[in-house]
Structures are given as structure tokens and as C-alpha cells.
Design a protein around this motif. Sequence first.
Motif, PDB file in Angstrom:
ATOM      1  N   GLY A 105      -5.148   8.282   9.356  1.00  0.00           N
ATOM      2  CA  GLY A 105      -5.026   9.260  10.425  1.00  0.00           C
ATOM      3  C   GLY A 105      -4.090  10.379  10.023  1.00  0.00           C
ATOM      4  N   ASN A 106      -4.358  11.588  10.525  1.00  0.00           N
ATOM      5  CA  ASN A 106      -3.514  12.756  10.235  1.00  0.00           C
ATOM      6  C   ASN A 106      -3.343  12.987   8.729  1.00  0.00           C
ATOM      7  OD1 ASN A 106      -3.076  13.236  12.991  1.00  0.00           O
ATOM      8  ND2 ASN A 106      -1.317  11.828  13.022  1.00  0.00           N
ATOM      9  N   SER A 107      -4.417  12.754   7.973  1.00  0.00           N
ATOM     10  CA  SER A 107      -4.435  12.973   6.518  1.00  0.00           C
ATOM     11  C   SER A 107      -3.480  12.059   5.769  1.00  0.00           C
ATOM     12  CB  SER A 107      -4.132  14.442   6.189  1.00  0.00           C
ATOM     13  OG  SER A 107      -5.117  15.290   6.735  1.00  0.00           O
ATOM     14  N   ASN A 108      -3.103  10.916   6.363  1.00  0.00           N
ATOM     15  CA  ASN A 108      -2.332   9.897   5.659  1.00  0.00           C
ATOM     16  C   ASN A 108      -3.324   8.998   4.911  1.00  0.00           C
ATOM     17  OD1 ASN A 108       0.797   9.683   6.720  1.00  0.00           O
ATOM     18  ND2 ASN A 108      -0.573  10.608   8.246  1.00  0.00           N
ATOM     19  N   TYR A 109      -3.605   9.348   3.643  1.00  0.00           N
ATOM     20  CA  TYR A 109      -4.602   8.619   2.864  1.00  0.00           C
ATOM     21  C   TYR A 109      -3.946   7.505   2.061  1.00  0.00           C
ATOM     22  CZ  TYR A 109      -8.161  12.108   3.907  1.00  0.00           C
ATOM     23  OH  TYR A 109      -9.063  12.917   4.549  1.00  0.00           O
ATOM     24  N   CYS A 110      -4.674   6.391   1.958  1.00  0.00           N
ATOM     25  CA  CYS A 110      -4.217   5.283   1.130  1.00  0.00           C
ATOM     26  C   CYS A 110      -4.549   5.603  -0.325  1.00  0.00           C
ATOM     27  CB  CYS A 110      -4.900   3.986   1.556  1.00  0.00           C
ATOM     28  SG  CYS A 110      -4.341   2.542   0.622  1.00  0.00           S
ATOM     29  N   VAL A 111      -3.482   5.735  -1.156  1.00  0.00           N
ATOM     30  CA  VAL A 111      -3.685   6.112  -2.550  1.00  0.00           C
ATOM     31  C   VAL A 111      -3.372   4.962  -3.507  1.00  0.00           C
ATOM     32  CG1 VAL A 111      -3.295   8.573  -2.140  1.00  0.00           C
ATOM     33  CG2 VAL A 111      -1.346   7.071  -2.649  1.00  0.00           C
ATOM     34  N   TYR A 112      -2.863   3.850  -2.950  1.00  0.00           N
ATOM     35  CA  TYR A 112      -2.579   2.698  -3.807  1.00  0.00           C
ATOM     36  C   TYR A 112      -2.581   1.446  -2.948  1.00  0.00           C
ATOM     37  CZ  TYR A 112      -0.244  -0.597  -6.878  1.00  0.00           C
ATOM     38  OH  TYR A 112       0.052  -1.711  -7.627  1.00  0.00           O
ATOM     39  N   ASN A 113      -3.088   0.324  -3.540  1.00  0.00           N
ATOM     40  CA  ASN A 113      -3.051  -0.988  -2.892  1.00  0.00           C
ATOM     41  C   ASN A 113      -3.041  -2.017  -4.004  1.00  0.00           C
ATOM     42  OD1 ASN A 113      -3.368  -3.328  -1.407  1.00  0.00           O
ATOM     43  ND2 ASN A 113      -4.928  -2.467  -0.034  1.00  0.00           N
ATOM     44  N   GLY A 114      -1.884  -2.652  -4.218  1.00  0.00           N
ATOM     45  CA  GLY A 114      -1.816  -3.605  -5.307  1.00  0.00           C
ATOM     46  C   GLY A 114      -0.429  -4.177  -5.481  1.00  0.00           C
ATOM     47  N   THR A 115      -0.190  -4.703  -6.686  1.00  0.00           N
ATOM     48  CA  THR A 115       1.052  -5.428  -6.958  1.00  0.00           C
ATOM     49  C   THR A 115       1.961  -4.722  -7.955  1.00  0.00           C
ATOM     50  OG1 THR A 115      -0.028  -6.660  -8.741  1.00  0.00           O
ATOM     51  CG2 THR A 115      -0.112  -7.625  -6.521  1.00  0.00           C
ATOM     52  N   SER A 116       1.583  -3.543  -8.435  1.00  0.00           N
ATOM     53  CA  SER A 116       2.340  -2.871  -9.492  1.00  0.00           C
ATOM     54  C   SER A 116       3.606  -2.211  -8.946  1.00  0.00           C
ATOM     55  CB  SER A 116       1.448  -1.837 -10.176  1.00  0.00           C
ATOM     56  OG  SER A 116       2.135  -1.239 -11.248  1.00  0.00           O
ATOM     57  N   THR A 117       4.343  -1.556  -9.860  1.00  0.00           N
ATOM     58  CA  THR A 117       5.579  -0.835  -9.486  1.00  0.00           C
ATOM     59  C   THR A 117       5.504   0.641  -9.868  1.00  0.00           C
ATOM     60  OG1 THR A 117       6.600  -1.441 -11.591  1.00  0.00           O
ATOM     61  CG2 THR A 117       7.017  -2.887  -9.695  1.00  0.00           C
ATOM     62  N   GLY A 118       4.314   1.166 -10.055  1.00  0.00           N
ATOM     63  CA  GLY A 118       4.169   2.575 -10.381  1.00  0.00           C
ATOM     64  C   GLY A 118       2.734   3.017 -10.238  1.00  0.00           C
ATOM     65  N   THR A 119       2.539   4.318  -9.951  1.00  0.00           N
ATOM     66  CA  THR A 119       1.188   4.844  -9.830  1.00  0.00           C
ATOM     67  C   THR A 119       1.213   6.354  -9.991  1.00  0.00           C
ATOM     68  OG1 THR A 119      -0.830   4.809  -8.493  1.00  0.00           O
ATOM     69  CG2 THR A 119       1.227   5.263  -7.333  1.00  0.00           C
ATOM     70  N   THR A 120       0.035   6.930 -10.218  1.00  0.00           N
ATOM     71  CA  THR A 120      -0.144   8.382 -10.275  1.00  0.00           C
ATOM     72  C   THR A 120      -1.170   8.780  -9.236  1.00  0.00           C
ATOM     73  OG1 THR A 120       0.395   8.513 -12.627  1.00  0.00           O
ATOM     74  CG2 THR A 120      -0.849  10.338 -11.694  1.00  0.00           C
TER      75      THR A 120
ATOM     76  N   ILE B 222       0.856  -1.183   0.000  1.00  0.00           N
ATOM     77  CA  ILE B 222       0.000   0.000   0.000  1.00  0.00           C
ATOM     78  C   ILE B 222       0.895   1.238   0.000  1.00  0.00           C
ATOM     79  CG2 ILE B 222      -1.871  -1.170   1.237  1.00  0.00           C
ATOM     80  CD1 ILE B 222      -1.059   0.548   3.709  1.00  0.00           C
ATOM     81  N   ILE B 223       0.338   2.338  -0.530  1.00  0.00           N
ATOM     82  CA  ILE B 223       1.046   3.625  -0.531  1.00  0.00           C
ATOM     83  C   ILE B 223       0.162   4.628   0.183  1.00  0.00           C
ATOM     84  CG2 ILE B 223       1.970   5.502  -1.945  1.00  0.00           C
ATOM     85  CD1 ILE B 223       2.567   3.488  -4.109  1.00  0.00           C
ATOM     86  N   THR B 224       0.767   5.343   1.129  1.00  0.00           N
ATOM     87  CA  THR B 224       0.051   6.428   1.794  1.00  0.00           C
ATOM     88  C   THR B 224       0.676   7.755   1.381  1.00  0.00           C
ATOM     89  OG1 THR B 224       1.458   6.409   3.766  1.00  0.00           O
ATOM     90  CG2 THR B 224      -0.486   4.964   3.768  1.00  0.00           C
ATOM     91  N   CYS B 225      -0.155   8.766   1.343  1.00  0.00           N
ATOM     92  CA  CYS B 225       0.286  10.109   0.943  1.00  0.00           C
ATOM     93  C   CYS B 225      -0.281  11.105   1.938  1.00  0.00           C
ATOM     94  CB  CYS B 225      -0.197  10.418  -0.469  1.00  0.00           C
ATOM     95  SG  CYS B 225       0.244  12.067  -1.060  1.00  0.00           S
ATOM     96  N   ALA B 226       0.579  12.043   2.368  1.00  0.00           N
ATOM     97  CA  ALA B 226       0.141  13.042   3.341  1.00  0.00           C
ATOM     98  C   ALA B 226       0.919  14.326   3.118  1.00  0.00           C
ATOM     99  CB  ALA B 226       0.364  12.538   4.762  1.00  0.00           C
ATOM    100  N   PRO B 227       0.349  15.476   3.498  1.00  0.00           N
ATOM    101  CA  PRO B 227       1.129  16.716   3.450  1.00  0.00           C
ATOM    102  C   PRO B 227       2.428  16.553   4.234  1.00  0.00           C
ATOM    103  CG  PRO B 227      -1.173  17.206   3.826  1.00  0.00           C
ATOM    104  CD  PRO B 227      -1.035  15.718   3.935  1.00  0.00           C
ATOM    105  N   PHE B 228       3.451  17.264   3.811  1.00  0.00           N
ATOM    106  CA  PHE B 228       4.800  17.049   4.336  1.00  0.00           C
ATOM    107  C   PHE B 228       4.848  17.147   5.857  1.00  0.00           C
ATOM    108  CE2 PHE B 228       9.096  18.371   5.477  1.00  0.00           C
ATOM    109  CZ  PHE B 228       9.863  17.444   4.793  1.00  0.00           C
ATOM    110  N   ALA B 229       4.097  18.061   6.432  1.00  0.00           N
ATOM    111  CA  ALA B 229       4.180  18.291   7.879  1.00  0.00           C
ATOM    112  C   ALA B 229       3.338  17.321   8.695  1.00  0.00           C
ATOM    113  CB  ALA B 229       3.765  19.726   8.196  1.00  0.00           C
ATOM    114  N   SER B 230       2.528  16.483   8.039  1.00  0.00           N
ATOM    115  CA  SER B 230       1.654  15.567   8.784  1.00  0.00           C
ATOM    116  C   SER B 230       2.469  14.480   9.479  1.00  0.00           C
ATOM    117  CB  SER B 230       0.638  14.919   7.844  1.00  0.00           C
ATOM    118  OG  SER B 230      -0.235  15.891   7.311  1.00  0.00           O
ATOM    119  N   ILE B 231       2.020  14.082  10.667  1.00  0.00           N
ATOM    120  CA  ILE B 231       2.682  13.002  11.412  1.00  0.00           C
ATOM    121  C   ILE B 231       2.324  11.672  10.778  1.00  0.00           C
ATOM    122  CG2 ILE B 231       2.844  11.854  13.657  1.00  0.00           C
ATOM    123  CD1 ILE B 231       2.176  14.548  14.940  1.00  0.00           C
TER     124      ILE B 231
END
Length: 499
Positions: free
Chosen positions: A89-104, A57-66
Motif C-alpha cells: 500500500g502507498n507504494s511500499n513494495y516488498c523488495v526482499y524476503n529471506g534470511t540474508s543480511t544484505g540486498t540490492t 521482509i524489506i519494504t521500500c517506498a518514496p520518502f514521503a509515502s505513508i
Amino acid sequence: MRKNYAPGLFVIITFLSNIFIVNAQAPTVAASNVTTVGTAPTTISINWTSGNGSKRIITCAPFASIVVLPSDGAAYTASSTYGSGTNLGNSNYCVYNGTSTGTTIFGLTPGTQYRIRIFEYNTVLGTENYLTTGYPIYSEYTLATAPTVQVSNLTSTNITTSSATLGLTAGNGTNNLISLRAAAVYANLPVDGTDYIASTAFGSGSYITGTSPYPYVMYDLTGTSIIASGLNPGTTYTAAAFSFNGTAGANNYLTTGYPSKTFTTMAAEPTSSSSALSFSNITDNTMTVSWTTPSSGGGVYRIVTCKPGTTNTDLPADATYYAASATYGSGSMVGSAYVVYNGYGNFVNVTGLSNTTTYAFSVIEYNVATNTYNNTYNYYAYIDKYNSGFQQTLAVEPTIPPSNLVFSNITSSSVRATWANGNGARRSVGVHAGRIQSALAFNGSTDYVNIPNESNFDFTSAMTVEAWVKVSAWTTAYQSIVTKGDDGWRLSRFSISNV
């Protein structure tokens, strides 16, 4: 009794009323080599090398988020649109869940830095086990919104041998980037997402890759004018300017319709001046001015300036061309002096001067550089030393000579001479011992030399009268040369012959 179970196997064993559950084992190798494939104001595209988990899985959050780590046994719903997947939590959203090696990742805020984390995991029958140590943490900016109005009116002024002032009219971006290339045309565009290091000293800042020679970034802030330094004499440069928004990696450059400006620095100033100024062929309105060019350190060219008086200290302005005319008063002016020569020689014949007037001359060396963009020669560097001197013209030459020269009171040691004055202000009389002093010029009609009646010329025996005569044209038969009265002897032309 002990049993070994394969990882990921879900086993239920009933033994002495106990139930044992075997979860999937956590991966041991984390993802790595995260790279940015592309950025835009609302998207970030990345690639990576996967670890040894069956998924990630990939999580994405604003730089200052814990950071918030995933929990074993928890399944997270992913969405490539930021904010639509599971929030750990703290705006750490799941933006990918899978088996690939790249995403947008979509739906991001322009000009914002985000932290992206990749967690490898294994799962069996809905039981997830995450690797939460050694995972990659990757930071990236979205691009700022691109400007829509480009920089304009790029200018180059105050050009010297090593510097130039570059000015512009800003577009609607928050910043302006100025780059400078040592060539007659511009090449290479700034790359979005690149935060260049700028320096007004040419060659000290970042360069923009592409076609060599690379342009150097001279400026990247909000101002509209810089002094570019560290330039080479007599060298052609081309500047370009770009409006952009964003900093520190969010830079979004407007690269269409950018202005460019080509200029050439001034040539190196000569270090030696001409010498030995001299004057010859002086008349009432002309003279020849000569000089000795330097054996080393002189300019390729030189100008000569002239003004009335005994001093001439007016200096030419660098980067200025002066048209010369050997006719005084017709060339360009340097201060109050006229330019009477511009070239690479060592003399000039000056005309149009006033009689009985002293003129001061200065010879000034200079070099010139060629603009390789348009082959114009307008980058002049004049030495601030000069060779000078002064000379007076002659008085106006009379146009009417003295006439009616008469000798009287002749003795063995003296003679009285009288004449009718010409139109000169003064006159001189020369006397030479012997029969020949110099010839006299007569107009053929009214000019003559009169000697009063003298008895010594009343010859009664043979005698010889001799005269050297150069005749422009005979006009009368028996035209007289020397006569003794009307009835005495005479030396004359014979009839209409030439003797």
C-alpha cells in the motif's frame, strides 16, 4: 487440562467440538545497524544485522509515502526490482524476503530519497507473525544521473596575500564543486553520495579525505566564480573543479578529466621603507644613488625608479615584475618613471642621463614568493611607502680648453691676462701666490703662452731659467720650452736627447 506448545507449532485439537490453532510467535529482536554499501542512479545496496526472526521482509517506498505495516498471516512476494514485488500500500513494495543480511534494490528513480524498513518474522506452515515495533527505518538517496561534460577553463586571478578569484566554464551538470588544496599538486576526489559543506573561507568548509593535506570544499552551487579568502601569504595552492548533479546525498560527481589550477599568493608586504637617499659621483650624464636599507620590516628586494623633475610618486603594481637597467630609459616603466635598479643592494650607478637636468628617484621595498609548482617568481608585494629624493646632473664638460694665455701690463701688484676661449659656456681664472699655480697643457704645435717684449728679461749677466715639464712625446730636435724672441736666450731640449 493445560498444554504448552512450542512456538511455530501448528496444532489442531478436537475437544468438545472446538478446534485450537497455535500460530508462530513474533520475533522479539528487530534488525539493526543498517548501512549503505553502495548507491547508483537506479540502485541502492544495503547491509544489516538481523534480529531473532527466522526470516525478514524489506519494504521500500518514496520518502514521503505513508508507511504500511505487514499483516500477520500474510505472505508477501518479494522482487529486488522496485515495483515488481507485493505492494503493501502507498507504494511500499516488498523488495526482499529471506534470511540474508544484505540486498540490492534495483529499478529506482535517479536522485530520489527512499525509506527502507526491515521487519523480522517467524513462520510455521505458512503462518507469518511479524515484529512491527522497533523496526529500523533507513533513508537513502539514489544518485542523480552523472554529468557527461566536465568543467573546464579553471582560472586564478586577482591574487592577493590572502585571497584569489577562481573562475571556470561550467560543464553540463547542474552544479559545480570547487575544492582547494594547500599544495603544488591536487589530490583527492569527491565521493558520490556525499553532500559537502562549502565555504569560500579556506579551511571552514568540509574537506575531502584521502592524501594529506586535504583539499577544502570552497563552493558547490551553480555559479562559475568565487573569491577564495583566508589564504596565507606566499603559499602555493592548487584548485580543482568538478561538475555534478544532485543534492543532499544524491550528489553524483564527474571525476574524470577535471581541471586543476596551481597559483601562489603574494608575499607579505614589507612594513618599512629605505631611508637616507644620497647622491655622489655626479657628472653631466651619470650619478651614483645610495640609500640605507631598513634594519627590520624591509623587503628582501627593492626597486629604484627615476624620472625628470623633483617628485616621483608613481607606485609599482603588486604581482608585477619590473626589469631594471642602470641605463636610464632602458628598463621597465612604473607610471612615467623608469626602473634603474632591481635587487637587494644599497646603491646604483645610473647612466644615460641628460645634462643640466633634475631627476627624482624613489626606492621601493618588496618581497617575493616562489611558486613551488614551477619555481617562477611572479608574486610580488610592494610596500606603498617609498624613500625619494632628487638631484641635478652637471652641465656638459667642454672639450676645447682656453689657449694663447698672454700676460701684459705687469706691475708689482697686478697683471693683465688674456686668452682665446675654448668651447665652454663659461670659464674661471685662478691665481695663486708663488712660482707655481698649476700646470698648463699644450698640444705641442700651436699652443703657447705669449708675454710681450719686456726689457727686464734682457739679461746681460748670468741667470737661471727653470721649468717643470712633463712631455708626452718629443717631436723635434732642440724643441723649445721657454724662449726670448728668436735671437735671445732659450731653454730647450738638447738635440734629440730627453734632456
